[in-house]
Motif scaffolding. Structure first.
Motif, PDB file in Angstrom:
ATOM      1  N   THR A   5      -7.286   3.087   4.744  1.00 16.97           N
ATOM      2  CA  THR A   5      -8.026   1.482   4.095  1.00 16.97           C
ATOM      3  C   THR A   5     -10.047   1.759   4.628  1.00 16.97           C
ATOM      4  O   THR A   5     -10.147   0.237   3.742  1.00 16.97           O
ATOM      5  CB  THR A   5      -7.096   0.338   4.789  1.00 16.97           C
ATOM      6  OG1 THR A   5      -7.563   1.204   6.328  1.00 16.97           O
ATOM      7  CG2 THR A   5      -6.304   0.739   4.207  1.00 16.97           C
ATOM      8  N   GLY A   6      -9.958   2.363   5.400  1.00 17.33           N
ATOM      9  CA  GLY A   6     -10.981   2.320   5.425  1.00 17.33           C
ATOM     10  C   GLY A   6     -11.411   1.578   7.454  1.00 17.33           C
ATOM     11  O   GLY A   6     -12.236   1.482   7.788  1.00 17.33           O
ATOM     12  N   PHE A   7      -9.882   0.940   7.215  1.00 18.57           N
ATOM     13  CA  PHE A   7     -10.211  -0.434   8.641  1.00 18.57           C
ATOM     14  C   PHE A   7      -9.562   0.327   9.875  1.00 18.57           C
ATOM     15  O   PHE A   7      -9.062   1.357   9.827  1.00 18.57           O
ATOM     16  CB  PHE A   7      -9.180  -1.329   8.498  1.00 18.57           C
ATOM     17  CG  PHE A   7      -9.465  -1.978   6.952  1.00 18.57           C
ATOM     18  CD1 PHE A   7     -10.669  -3.145   7.339  1.00 18.57           C
ATOM     19  CD2 PHE A   7      -8.438  -2.556   5.792  1.00 18.57           C
ATOM     20  CE1 PHE A   7     -10.801  -3.456   6.583  1.00 18.57           C
ATOM     21  CE2 PHE A   7      -8.826  -3.332   5.825  1.00 18.57           C
ATOM     22  CZ  PHE A   7      -9.877  -4.218   4.857  1.00 18.57           C
ATOM     23  N   ALA A  27     -16.686  -2.739   8.647  1.00 14.71           N
ATOM     24  CA  ALA A  27     -17.231  -1.525   8.217  1.00 14.71           C
ATOM     25  C   ALA A  27     -15.698  -0.560   8.052  1.00 14.71           C
ATOM     26  O   ALA A  27     -15.988   0.263   8.400  1.00 14.71           O
ATOM     27  CB  ALA A  27     -17.774  -1.019   9.688  1.00 14.71           C
ATOM     28  N   SER A  28     -15.656  -0.588   6.402  1.00 14.73           N
ATOM     29  CA  SER A  28     -14.702  -0.210   6.030  1.00 14.73           C
ATOM     30  C   SER A  28     -15.212   0.868   5.122  1.00 14.73           C
ATOM     31  O   SER A  28     -14.455   1.058   3.720  1.00 14.73           O
ATOM     32  CB  SER A  28     -13.660  -1.330   6.072  1.00 14.73           C
ATOM     33  OG  SER A  28     -14.326  -2.038   4.622  1.00 14.73           O
ATOM     34  N   LEU A  29     -16.164   1.816   5.103  1.00 22.35           N
ATOM     35  CA  LEU A  29     -16.791   2.331   3.715  1.00 22.35           C
ATOM     36  C   LEU A  29     -16.175   3.498   3.936  1.00 22.35           C
ATOM     37  O   LEU A  29     -16.083   4.423   3.137  1.00 22.35           O
ATOM     38  CB  LEU A  29     -18.094   2.068   3.942  1.00 22.35           C
ATOM     39  CG  LEU A  29     -18.719   1.126   3.891  1.00 22.35           C
ATOM     40  CD1 LEU A  29     -20.285   1.721   4.138  1.00 22.35           C
ATOM     41  CD2 LEU A  29     -18.685   0.454   2.495  1.00 22.35           C
ATOM     42  N   LEU A  30     -15.255   4.298   4.586  1.00 26.59           N
ATOM     43  CA  LEU A  30     -14.186   5.162   5.054  1.00 26.59           C
ATOM     44  C   LEU A  30     -13.409   5.182   4.220  1.00 26.59           C
ATOM     45  O   LEU A  30     -11.822   5.509   4.581  1.00 26.59           O
ATOM     46  CB  LEU A  30     -14.033   5.404   6.332  1.00 26.59           C
ATOM     47  CG  LEU A  30     -13.648   6.451   6.732  1.00 26.59           C
ATOM     48  CD1 LEU A  30     -14.491   7.441   6.554  1.00 26.59           C
ATOM     49  CD2 LEU A  30     -12.795   7.060   7.609  1.00 26.59           C
ATOM     50  N   LYS A  31     -13.106   4.691   2.740  1.00 25.08           N
ATOM     51  CA  LYS A  31     -12.246   5.395   2.040  1.00 25.08           C
ATOM     52  C   LYS A  31     -12.948   4.996   0.966  1.00 25.08           C
ATOM     53  O   LYS A  31     -14.252   4.930   0.723  1.00 25.08           O
ATOM     54  CB  LYS A  31     -11.402   3.936   2.207  1.00 25.08           C
ATOM     55  CG  LYS A  31     -12.652   2.305   1.213  1.00 25.08           C
ATOM     56  CD  LYS A  31     -11.754   1.114   1.709  1.00 25.08           C
ATOM     57  CE  LYS A  31     -12.161  -0.351   1.161  1.00 25.08           C
ATOM     58  NZ  LYS A  31     -11.326  -0.716   1.245  1.00 25.08           N
ATOM     59  N   LEU A  32     -12.476   5.367   0.272  1.00 23.31           N
ATOM     60  CA  LEU A  32     -12.685   6.059  -1.860  1.00 23.31           C
ATOM     61  C   LEU A  32     -12.596   4.520  -2.632  1.00 23.31           C
ATOM     62  O   LEU A  32     -11.860   3.303  -2.677  1.00 23.31           O
ATOM     63  CB  LEU A  32     -11.985   6.902  -2.699  1.00 23.31           C
ATOM     64  CG  LEU A  32     -12.794   8.276  -2.113  1.00 23.31           C
ATOM     65  CD1 LEU A  32     -11.609   9.847  -2.548  1.00 23.31           C
ATOM     66  CD2 LEU A  32     -13.827   8.507  -2.436  1.00 23.31           C
TER      67      LEU A  32
END
Lengths: 513, 314, 647, 99
Positions: free
Chosen positions: C620-622, D94-99
């Motif tokens: 999720t990026g969370f 800051a949830s950029l760590l995803k596609l």
């Protein structure tokens, strides 16, 4: 001081690869010259090495052993036996020929050709190491490392689908390699348990591994080799790679590089796990027979010449595997001889198809026809290569194919009978290809095609000469191979029954020799 | 340090199983847990930081009780003194005016987290509780000359390489922090004259002479009270946005009811707009140039400016 | 059967022929092969420079070989009757795990007979080809191939080991392939060449497996050891060997069920048809059977199979020959049929071996003669092959006519022509063995007379039917002299071979053994009956083709004719049973490969891709989700450790 | 005194810190929770040091503190940076760590 011949043999192409890569950009011709010079140097060293090989002496000769990672029992251990000597010879001979054939292909590419040659030499060095390695981990490392330059050779140069083909090649082989790594570690654990942590082949062969364990380890090794070789049903990367790589690269790939797989079967899988090998042999024999017939039938059904030859290779690899896992000395000798002969004849076929493609810019059979009239020399060498592909006696391929069938017949009658169907199908696919491309009415647009040039003849001549020479005088080669195969198969407790009728003292003489 | 060491030595000799330690523990431990819970459940970061400080000081005391006086002191000096101050500083810098919303945005996170935390607590407590641990040996044997000497001996002896490495890490971290927060100035800095000229050119002419100052109204002569404009309406721009965001001001709306007789009814929109942006101006508040920021709110250009200033300032 | 004891060459008690190591002239036997091989190499590698002289080099190589053969024959005659077998070891080929093969030659009475036939007829055909191929721009290459063929054929008959024999066996197959497809620009020629090779390969399967079996049984494939050990080998193995060798022989000799390639092989130039597809190569199967006498003698079932195959083929060939309008195909059918006779004879065992070889040689004479005659006709008729467009050529081509006529009389078995002696002996032997087989052979003789008379009538007699623009003329001397030579052999060859010296039967006896069976009826009566049948066949042909005009277009004909025209549906059967299913199989396998095998791999790759696309959503990026995962994971690790540690 | 109470306390503090990381969106609070977890670990180190009677645990705790200091410096710098560009101190933003 003794000269470390085997390390020297590996170092020569490795150095050549580095130097070729260092040639400044834009000086393609110089890069090629450097590469060919070094491949010839390797050939010279290989000849020197093989000349020192003594029949009937130690099993492994010119042995070098240097601790690499002492704590883990990993060694830089090299040694040459009959099987290795034969395959070293093939590699050393094939590389300069392939490099020569690559010459114009590299020019047709938009990229700087030097990388191609540097990679070729790098692969040669790795293949040498694989054939010489007497340390299982060392073998594994070069077995895997080889994939990287080959991946780039396929992916950077060749047909429109080359990236796909290269990726497929890489993934397939990496997968097999991964499983093999697990098996290598498992094998090492066995050696640790036995109290002597070592990756040395001789130490590992001496282990007494329980059959249960052998089975799993054997399967791990075999999967990697079966993918590399390739054996049905793990073969589908080969036709793509063969079709998309440049012809000389395809020649090198299926003619030389893939032999590491079959070499692994006979030099590692069988002696390391004799009980499991004997147990699984019937299964593998069945797969091999399927490969033979399946590859041949698919070759008949192809419309793309390079793909077609790729499928013929699958059929031939089936023969090689069949001979190995018949677990008779004759069969295994035939298989090893087959590796060499298949190398020569496949390289010849691919290279000649490459000549044809360079003239008409098409891989499709349908774009050719009636070329015999305008290009008789090309047709002649093509037919010759084709005949060696279909194992016509007395060309070298015949003897190996025959020995495989005869060796298999001793153990697996039905398999041998089905395998002979392969020789009929071989005639069909080769001659049909020849018929469709070379004979028949001349196509209207084919008139201006030129016949073989000097350089092309120079590429093909040594191949033809070797195929004929080994065909007529195979004795030395067979003796050398037999010298390695005998002790290897002695690890397995399968022995062919003696002849039903022991005829005369003459036969006994023959056996003693 | 020698007095400390002496204390430690005494403690070491006597605490094998004193009741005093037990009492100390049962006083400190609940405090530490409360501090920890306070950190987790306080809505405002500042409060959380203070709760954490309580826990840390509690831990420092426990360290001393555990025959680690040096660590106890370091805990106070480094952790509570330096690190927590750094936290507070950053909180002031960026988030002091914000309090967290209680609404969980990730679906299932709260429940799953509670479950996981509960599980881990049960697991670890069960494990530690069940473990048959021996009685402590005490460090007297290991530190004959006192705790600090012994620790120094270890740090500069056996662990000297680790120590050096850690020092390098620390330096790297400091340099890294500088590199991360530093910003190259992309455009020339505007002089005061240029800013003034621009105000005349682009801004509201009536602001040209400067923004109104807060607190001119007789009854509320304070920074939290907006100034009254000549027409009797309160000038929202006269109040520092930081105060607005913190809710520390008297809202214009509220104020307007006070002064209803004197001026026109406040427009509902204005009141909303004030309440709507609690965080935005906070940067301006830190910039130290309050007279700059009010004009900035409308335009894009000035959005950059205070940040650059802030960057330079640090 | 068990009276047989006189075969096998090695030093066993009953065998009376000893193979000696060659000395003197005979040790140069390899020159027989070397001459044409060298000729082939020079011609094929020499390039355009040799275009002018190539045909002479080729002919010279063949003739040298013939001279050598005669010299060897004379040398052999100098030896006593049971000491005429010589080993000529050359070099050790290889020794694979005790299986040792020596490249060596075995010159004995049987191979001598073949060597003389091959080099003699071969040389004549070389000479003939000089004229026949005169206008072909690739004549040099043609002679190269011919030389290659001669070399391979000689190796075949001289080899002293089955594996070496196999080299020659495949060599002649290759030469045959190259020569059938010599006019490669014709798709039909290229297809026919490929077909011949592939069908031969089916036979080769038998050969390969036979040799593999020999290794299992005898540990060797040399004639010496195999024949010496045959007596001790289990009969089942011998029967298997016999059947496998028969399969090989069927392929090479166009015997049922592998007969289909021979008719198509007529696409090649006519001298090729004469040399390879009439006189020599196609008879290699007979040679193989006779050579393997030691095996067949002890394998009665296999011999029965040989007889059956021979009988079926002789009738089939004869029937096909009756219906063909293409002169070469009619002759090809006849060849099949005649080889069927030889097979039949060879299958009779020692009673028939010698007669098989006898008929093989006389057939070599007269059939080569007739093929060359047909070539001469075609040469004069603008390469027309349809007999319905011939007629009355005897005036235009007197020499061709006369020589052809001699061949004709020989083949139908009119005394004292060559065929009479040889075929009559086979019929006699067949009757002695089994009346049914004998009757079949007799009927075959009648049909032979019918179709050969038909060919003769349609080509040389009757009225002319040729096209306007064709001007038949006699061929040049270089072509007629070989015809005359072969015609002379057709005339006297039979009698000479049977009666001069001890005759061929006695000559071969040390190799093949000898055996007599009593005929169910007197010999004279059988001869008379045979002649009556032959005359009847001739008469029927005369009634059908001589008395009334031959239509230029082929009439519809009765079902048998239609079937015969289509080679008795041999090709149709092949197509229905092998080719169509084969094509279907290939196509479906390509489909399976792409969709199934490769599809599975690609499917697996896609499945992995799809799964990751789905699992990607977990990403999720969370950072808090990740932290939760980590905490859970850490907890699980602790649990796992507890489970492992705590009992 | 038995080490068990100390360890239980360490466990509690650790998990409470973990809960803070999981539940709080404010980057600073989450960060402080991490510090809390480190402190809990330190407590366990020190407890064990006493239990075993050597100082290695204390040394380890010391190093943890130093590393924590470094981590705080870098971490806070990152938070400031993120805040500057996104105007938010929420870790969820800051949830950029995803596609």
């Amino acid at each position: 001081m003794t000269i470390p011949w085997l390390t020297l043999l590996i170092a020569a192409p490795a150095l050549g690869a580095v130097l070729t890569a260092l040639v400044p950009a834009g000086r393609g011709t110089l890069a090629k010259q450097v590469a060919i010079a070094f491949s010839l140097l390797s050939l010279a060293i290989a000849i020197a090495v093989i000349a020192q090989f003594e029949l009937g002496a130690d099993r492994y000769q010119l042995v070098e052993q240097q601790a690499w990672i002492d704590a883990l029992g990993i060694y830089w251990a090299l040694g040459i036996d009959g099987i290795g000597a034969a395959l070293i010879a093939l590699t050393a001979v094939a590389t300069p020929i392939v490099a020569m054939a690559m010459w114009p292909e590299a020019e047709a590419e938009k990229r700087d050709p030097k990388a191609f040659f540097a990679l070729l030499l790098a692969v040669e060095a790795l293949i040498f190491t694989a054939f010489l390695a007497k340390d299982v981990l060392l073998f594994y490392i070069v077995f895997e490392a080889m994939l990287i330059p080959l991946y780039f050779m396929i992916g950077m140069y060749g047909g429109p689908q080359r990236r796909y083909a290269a990726l497929k090649f890489l993934l397939y082989n990496l997968f097999g390699g991964l499983v093999m790594l697990a098996a290598v570690i498992g094998l090492y654990v066995q050696s640790v348990d036995a109290g002597n942590a070592s990756f040395l082949l001789t130490d590992l062969v001496a282990l007494d591994i329980p059959v249960e364990t052998q089975r799993w380890l054997f399967l791990g090794f075999m999967l990697a080799f079966a993918i590399k070789a390739p054996l049905w049903p793990f073969h589908t990367w080969l036709p793509d790679a063969a079709a998309e790589a440049t012809p000389s690269n395809a020649a090198f790939l299926s003619g030389v590089a893939d032999k590491v797989g079959t070499f692994g079967m006979i030099a590692l899988a069988v002696p390391l796990f004799p009980a499991a090998a004997a147990e699984f042999a019937p299964v593998i024999v069945v797969l091999a027979v399927i490969s033979i017939v399946y590859g041949a039938l698919l070759a008949i059904g192809q419309t793309d010449m390079k793909r077609l030859i790729g499928y013929t290779s699958i059929s031939h690899f089936g023969f090689i595997v069949l001979g190995i896992f018949a677990l008779t000395e004759r069969g295994a000798t035939g298989s090893t001889l087959y590796m060499i002969n298949h190398g020569l004849s496949t390289i010849a076929l691919f290279v000649i198809v490459g000549f044809m493609i360079s003239r008409r810019r098409s891989r499709l059979v349908a774009d050719y026809g009636g070329m015999q009239k305008t290009t008789p020399k090309l047709a002649g060498v093509f037919l010759f290569a084709g005949l060696s592909g279909l194992a016509l006696p007395p060309l070298s391929t015949f003897l190996s194919e025959f020995l495989v069938i005869a060796g298999t017949f001793e153990q697996y009658r039905a398999a041998a009978v089905i395998a002979t169907v392969g020789i009929v199908l071989a005639a069909l696919y080769i001659l049909w290809l020849y018929q469709r491309t070379m004979t028949g009415p001349e196509r209207a647009d084919i008139g201006a095609t030129r016949d073989l040039g000097r350089r092309e003849i120079a590429v093909v001549t040594p191949l033809i000469a070797l195929i004929l020479a080994i065909g007529f005088f195979p004795r030395t080669v067979v003796d050398v191979i037999d010298d390695g195969v005998g002790p290897t198969l002695a690890e397995v407790d399968v022995e062919a029954p003696p002849p039903l009728v022991s005829v005369t003292d003459h036969a006994a003489e023959g056996n003693d020799e | 340090m020698s007095p400390l060491a002496a204390v430690a030595a005494q403690v070491g000799e006597t605490t094998a199983s004193t009741a005093g330690e037990e009492v100390l523990f049962w006083i400190i431990a609940p405090l530490a847990v409360i501090g920890a819970l306070g950190l987790v459940f306080s809505r405002k970061a500042v409060h959380g930081a203070l709760f954490l400080a309580v826990t840390m000081i509690g831990l420092a005391i426990l360290y001393i009780a555990l025959e680690a006086p040096f660590l106890g002191v370091v805990q106070v000096v480094v952790y509570t003194g330096a690190i927590m101050m750094l936290f507070l500083f950053v909180i002031m810098l960026i988030g002091v005016d914000a309090s967290d919303s209680r609404v969980e945005t990730i679906r299932g996170q709260r429940g799953a987290a509670a479950l996981a935390v509960f599980g881990v607590i049960v697991l670890l407590v069960a494990v530690t509780g069940r473990a048959a641990l021996p009685d402590p040996v005490g460090t007297a044997q290991a530190a004959p000359e006192g705790n600090v000497y012994a620790i120094a001996d270890l740090i500069f002896g056996r662990y000297v390489w680790a120590f050096e490495t850690v020092a390098a890490v620390l330096i790297t971290a400091a340099v890294g922090a500088m590199a991360l927060t530093h910003r190259e100035r992309l455009a020339r800095r505007h002089s005061q004259r240029e800013q003034s000229e621009r105000r005349f050119r682009e801004g509201d002419p009536k602001d040209a002479a400067g923004m109104p100052v807060p607190g001119v109204y007789a009854r509320h002569n304070a920074v939290d009270t907006p100034a009254l404009l000549p027409d009797g309406t309160p000038a929202e721009s006269s109040v520092s946005p930081v105060l607005v965001a913190r809710g520390a001001t008297r809202l214009a709306e509220e104020f307007a009811t006070d002064v209803g007789r004197l001026g026109p009814e406040p427009k509902p929109g204005e009141a909303e707009s004030t309440a709507e942006r609690p965080t935005e101006p906070s940067d301006a508040a830190t910039s130290g140039l309050p007279d700059d920021s009010p004009a900035a709110h409308g335009t894009e250009e000035t959005d950059d400016e205070p940040e650059q200033d802030g960057g330079d300032a640090r | 059967m068990n009276s047989i004891m006189t075969h096998g060459l090695a030093a066993q008690a009953e065998v009376h022929q000893v193979v000696r190591d060659a000395s003197g002239l005979i040790s140069s036997t390899w020159l027989l092969i070397a001459f044409p091989l060298l000729g082939a190499a020079v011609l094929l590698l020499g390039g355009r420079r040799l275009d002018k002289t190539g045909h002479l080099i080729g002919t010279a190589a063949s003739c040298l070989s013939f001279v050598m053969a005669v010299a060897l024959f004379v040398a052999m005659l100098g030896e006593s009757g049971d000491a005429r077998a010589f080993n000529v070891p050359l070099w050790e080929w290889f020794n694979a795990a005790g299986y040792q093969v020596e490249v060596g030659l075995l010159l004995d009475q049987l191979s001598m007979a073949f060597v003389l036939l091959i080099t003699g007829v071969g040389s004549l055909i070389h000479v003939y080809s000089i004229g026949y191929m005169e206008h072909d721009e690739r004549r040099r290459r043609f002679f190269g191939y011919l030389n290659l063929f001669v070399a391979a054929m000689l190796l075949l008959v001289l080899a002293s080991d089955y594996l070496i024999l196999f080299i020659g066996w495949e060599g002649v197959g290759l030469a045959s392939y190259l020569l059938i497809g010599f006019w490669q620009h014709k798709p039909s020629a290229a297809v026919a060449a490929k077909k011949a090779f592939v069908v031969n390969r089916v036979g080769d399967m038998g050969m390969v497996l036979a040799i593999a079996s020999m290794i299992v049984v005898f540990g060797s494939s040399s004639f010496e050891l195999v024949f010496a050990g045959a007596g001790d080998a289990p009969t089942s193995w011998l029967n298997a060997l016999g059947l496998l060798l028969l399969l090989a022989a069927c392929g090479k000799s166009a015997q049922f069920p592998l007969q289909s390639w021979l008719l198509d092989a007529m696409e090649g130039p006519t001298p090729v048809s004469a040399l390879i597809h009439a006189a020599t190569m196609v008879t290699a199967g007979v040679y193989l059977v006779v050579r393997s006498a030691a095996i067949y003698d002890l394998a009665p079932e296999a011999r029965t199979a040989v007889v059956l195959v021979g009988t079926i083929t002789l009738l089939m060939g004869a029937i096909i020959g009756c219906a063909k309008d293409d002169i070469k195909k009619a002759l090809a059918g006849s060849t099949m049929s005649q080889i069927g006779y030889m097979m039949l004879a060879a299958g009779l065992g020692p009673a028939g071996y010698a007669f098989a070889i006898f008929h093989l040689i006389t057939h070599g004479f007269f059939k080569a003669n007739m093929f060359l005659g047909a070539g001469s006709v075609m040469h004069g008729m603008n390469d027309e092959v349809n007999m319905r467009r011939f007629g009355g050529l005897r005036a235009a081509m007197p020499v061709t006519f006369l020589t052809f006529a001699l061949g004709y009389l020989a083949i139908i078995g009119i005394p004292p022509f060559a065929g009479y002696f040889s075929k009559d002996k086979i019929i006699e032997a067949a009757f002695a063995d089994n009346i049914l087989i004998g009757l079949c052979a007799l009927i075959g003789a009648g049909i032979t007379a019918f179709y050969m008379t038909r060919v003769m009538l349609m080509t040389f007699l009757t009225s002319k039917r040729w096209a306007e623009d064709v001007h038949p003329h006699e061929s040049p001397r270089v072509m007629t002299w070989p015809l005359i030579g072969l015609a002379a052999l057709s005339l006297v060859g039979g009698a000479a071979l049977l009666y001069v010296g001890g005759g061929i039967v006695e000559w071969l006896e040390p190799v093949t053994g000898e055996e007599h069976h009593d005929l169910p009826l007197p010999v004279a009566a059988l001869i008379a009956i045979t002649l009556v049948v032959v005359v009847a066949g001739v008469a029927v042909a005369w009634l059908l083709y001589g008395r009334r005009p031959v239509p230029v277009e082929a009439p519809a004909g009765n079902p048998l004719t239609v079937a015969a025209r289509r080679d008795l549906y041999g090709d149709a059967v092949n197509e229905a049973v092998l080719m169509r299913p084969g094509q279907y199989l290939t196509r479906s396998l390509v489909y399976v490969e792409n969709r199934g095998v490769d599809g599975a791999v690609i499917g697996a790759a896609k499945a992995v891709g799809g799964l990751s696309a789905r699992w990607r959503r977990w990403q999720t990026g969370f950072v808090r989700s990740y932290a939760l995962t980590m905490l859970t994971g850490a907890g699980l690790v602790v649990v796992a450790m507890l489970l492992v540690r705590l009992p | 005194m038995s080490p068990t109470p100390y360890l239980v306390l360490a466990t509690l503090l650790f998990t409470i810190g973990g809960a803070g990381v999981l539940l709080r969106r404010n980057a600073l609070v989450a960060f402080m929770s991490v510090e809390l977890m480190l402190n809990a670990a330190n407590l366990a180190f020190v407890t064990f040091a006493r239990m075993h009677g050597n100082l290695d645990g204390q040394i380890m705790a010391f190093f943890v503190m130093v590393i924590a200091a470094a981590e705080v410096v870098v971490g806070l710098a990152i938070i400031v940076m993120i805040f500057r560009t996104r105007r938010s101190a929420s870790v969820d933003d800051a949830s950029l760590l995803k596609l």
